[in-house]
Design an enzyme around this catalytic site. Structure first.
Site, PDB file in Angstrom:
ATOM      1  N   LYS A  77      -9.204  38.245 -14.330  1.00 55.93           N
ATOM      2  CA  LYS A  77      -9.287  37.318 -15.479  1.00 55.93           C
ATOM      3  C   LYS A  77     -10.583  36.522 -15.438  1.00 55.93           C
ATOM      4  O   LYS A  77     -10.741  35.525 -16.132  1.00 55.93           O
ATOM      5  CB  LYS A  77      -8.108  36.343 -15.447  1.00 55.93           C
ATOM      6  CG  LYS A  77      -6.743  36.993 -15.452  1.00 55.93           C
ATOM      7  CD  LYS A  77      -5.676  35.904 -15.388  1.00 55.93           C
ATOM      8  CE  LYS A  77      -4.297  36.502 -15.181  1.00 55.93           C
ATOM      9  NZ  LYS A  77      -3.294  35.460 -14.913  1.00 55.93           N
ATOM     10  N   HIS A  86     -19.400  44.655   8.704  1.00 56.35           N
ATOM     11  CA  HIS A  86     -17.978  44.929   8.981  1.00 56.35           C
ATOM     12  C   HIS A  86     -17.764  44.566  10.459  1.00 56.35           C
ATOM     13  O   HIS A  86     -17.561  45.428  11.311  1.00 56.35           O
ATOM     14  CB  HIS A  86     -17.689  46.405   8.708  1.00 56.35           C
ATOM     15  CG  HIS A  86     -16.243  46.753   8.622  1.00 56.35           C
ATOM     16  ND1 HIS A  86     -15.228  45.900   9.004  1.00 56.35           N
ATOM     17  CD2 HIS A  86     -15.630  47.897   8.205  1.00 56.35           C
ATOM     18  CE1 HIS A  86     -14.065  46.509   8.811  1.00 56.35           C
ATOM     19  NE2 HIS A  86     -14.279  47.714   8.328  1.00 56.35           N
ATOM     20  N   ARG A  94      -7.008  51.558   7.392  1.00 54.68           N
ATOM     21  CA  ARG A  94      -6.949  51.044   8.760  1.00 54.68           C
ATOM     22  C   ARG A  94      -7.163  49.537   8.832  1.00 54.68           C
ATOM     23  O   ARG A  94      -6.424  48.834   9.534  1.00 54.68           O
ATOM     24  CB  ARG A  94      -8.022  51.710   9.636  1.00 54.68           C
ATOM     25  CG  ARG A  94      -7.617  53.041  10.175  1.00 54.68           C
ATOM     26  CD  ARG A  94      -8.816  53.937  10.303  1.00 54.68           C
ATOM     27  NE  ARG A  94      -9.245  54.327   8.979  1.00 54.68           N
ATOM     28  CZ  ARG A  94      -8.785  55.396   8.337  1.00 54.68           C
ATOM     29  NH1 ARG A  94      -7.985  56.214   8.927  1.00 54.68           N
ATOM     30  NH2 ARG A  94      -9.156  55.663   7.096  1.00 54.68           N
ATOM     31  N   THR A  95      -8.193  49.054   8.162  1.00 54.02           N
ATOM     32  CA  THR A  95      -8.542  47.641   8.369  1.00 54.02           C
ATOM     33  C   THR A  95      -7.406  46.741   7.881  1.00 54.02           C
ATOM     34  O   THR A  95      -6.951  45.846   8.593  1.00 54.02           O
ATOM     35  CB  THR A  95      -9.863  47.298   7.657  1.00 54.02           C
ATOM     36  OG1 THR A  95     -10.850  48.232   8.079  1.00 54.02           O
ATOM     37  CG2 THR A  95     -10.328  45.897   8.006  1.00 54.02           C
ATOM     38  N   ARG A 149     -11.745  41.621   2.325  1.00 49.69           N
ATOM     39  CA  ARG A 149     -12.748  42.681   2.115  1.00 49.69           C
ATOM     40  C   ARG A 149     -13.243  42.563   0.682  1.00 49.69           C
ATOM     41  O   ARG A 149     -12.440  42.367  -0.243  1.00 49.69           O
ATOM     42  CB  ARG A 149     -12.125  44.062   2.345  1.00 49.69           C
ATOM     43  CG  ARG A 149     -13.012  45.198   1.872  1.00 49.69           C
ATOM     44  CD  ARG A 149     -12.517  46.547   2.307  1.00 49.69           C
ATOM     45  NE  ARG A 149     -12.723  46.742   3.735  1.00 49.69           N
ATOM     46  CZ  ARG A 149     -12.488  47.892   4.372  1.00 49.69           C
ATOM     47  NH1 ARG A 149     -12.056  48.930   3.691  1.00 49.69           N
ATOM     48  NH2 ARG A 149     -12.700  48.006   5.657  1.00 49.69           N
TER      49      ARG A 149
HETATM   50  C1  NCD Z   1     -15.183  51.872   7.001  1.00 48.20           C
HETATM   51  C2  NCD Z   1     -15.483  50.858   5.924  1.00 48.20           C
HETATM   52  O1  NCD Z   1     -14.628  50.533   5.104  1.00 48.20           O
HETATM   53  O2  NCD Z   1     -16.618  50.409   5.905  1.00 48.20           O
HETATM   54  N1  NCD Z   1     -13.845  52.146   7.229  1.00 48.20           N
HETATM   55  C3  NCD Z   1     -13.095  51.314   8.006  1.00 48.20           C
HETATM   56  O3  NCD Z   1     -13.072  50.117   7.827  1.00 48.20           O
HETATM   57  N2  NCD Z   1     -12.433  51.875   9.019  1.00 48.20           N
HETATM   58  C4  NCD Z   1     -16.004  53.098   6.880  1.00 48.20           C
HETATM   59  C5  NCD Z   1     -15.958  53.875   5.602  1.00 48.20           C
HETATM   60  O4  NCD Z   1     -15.276  53.532   4.646  1.00 48.20           O
HETATM   61  O5  NCD Z   1     -16.640  54.895   5.573  1.00 48.20           O
END
Ligand code: NCD
Length: 301
Positions: free
Chosen positions: A81, A130, A51-52, A102
């Site tokens: 590397k 997040h 999703r993100t 991320r």
């Molecule tokens: C979450 C994350 O990556 O922290 N998911 C997300 O971004 N929608 C929650 C998770 O992975 O459980």
């Protein structure tokens, strides 16, 4: 220049503005479809995502910008590397107008922001934060017509490693007197720093062990999966607090059920068609909130 690093950076005025902008983009997407024409935005993901990453990439394209992406940056970028995160970001910020990242390190977004010459958007940093997920969680609560002051929210599941919970707690603390119920096993309890943060911001934290401990008219139940990738200790057995039809029948018509997704067993599919189950709506809202965030940060910085 502004970076989106942590929910501590937001106040009421900014959140009102962002959510109004999100409403407008959702209502009139054509008005915004060329607003980032000519811009290039990178998505660098050192951890898995559905999703993100994809909602950020859809948001980038819907604003008219172009996207360059590394979806598996730990293996597919020069991190494999031995290149430092700082060097990667220094180079990338010369190619782009924004970096969505991320990373598994809690401090990665701060480290990136220090060396970046373009805005950095924290799309999840280890078990720490997040912020863009918390923004879309709050936006979903706003769309239900709930007031953010005096909100009662149960955070459920892995409160120890769940970065979405950690960010949501900070965002709720912006408003007046949230009442947060923490439903977890003792191994996955909310770290003290977040309990202290809530208290410092005049919110109440109530640890719980069962859904029976929650008031039946609670505003929000926010369930999460156990973050299996963040621990190795065999004594930390995952423990799900499963929401099913029977559990939902305990709560009022105004209680909404959220989950950042992906879910494992902690929400039974038999509640998917309950009108109070809003997790897919929540995921869809993510794209619009991220459009507002990109638009506002890149154009108005
Ligand atoms: C979450 C994350 O990556 O922290 N998911 C997300 O971004 N929608 C929650 C998770 O992975 O459980």
């Amino acid at each position: 220049m502004k970076h989106i690093i942590s929910c501590e950076q937001f106040d009421r005025v900014y959140l009102d503005h962002l959510f109004q902008l999100t409403d407008d983009i959702m209502d009139k997407p054509e008005k915004y479809m060329h607003s980032l024409d000519g811009k290039v935005i990178a998505t660098m993901f050192f951890e898995p995502s559905t999703r993100t990453r994809l909602s950020f990439e859809a948001a980038i394209l819907r604003l008219g910008a172009k996207n360059i992406s590394t979806e598996n940056a730990q293996e597919a970028s020069s991190a494999s590397k031995g290149e430092s995160l700082e060097d990667t970001i220094r180079v990338l910020s010369g190619y782009t107008d924004g970096i969505v990242m991320r990373h598994y390190d809690k401090d990665a977004a701060v480290r990136a922001a220090v060396v970046s010459s373009v805005p950095v958007f924290n799309a999840g940093s280890g078990s720490g934060a997040h912020p863009t997920q918390a923004l879309l969680d709050m936006y979903t609560i706003h769309k239900c017509g709930k007031s953010f002051d005096h909100l009662s929210v149960a955070v459920v599941g892995d409160l120890l490693f769940g970065r979405t919970v950690h960010s949501l707690i900070k965002l709720l603390s912006v408003y007046d007197h949230a009442i947060i119920y923490g439903l977890s096993s003792s191994h996955f309890a909310l770290p003290k720093e977040y309990i202290d943060y809530l208290r410092k911001h005049n919110s109440t934290y109530i640890p719980c062990r069962s859904f029976d401990d929650l008031p039946e008219d609670i505003d929000v139940i926010y369930n999460t999966r156990t973050q299996l990738e963040r621990f190795t200790e065999s004594d930390l057995a995952p423990r799900e607090f499963v929401v099913n039809k029977k559990i939902m029948s305990r709560f009022s018509d105004n209680t909404i059920l959220l989950h950042p997704l992906p879910r494992n067993a902690e929400i039974s599919t038999d509640v998917d068609d309950d009108p109070r189950a809003l997790y897919f709506k929540q995921a869809h809202n993510g794209m619009w909130v991220r459009m507002a965030l990109l638009y506002d940060t890149i154009l108005n910085g």
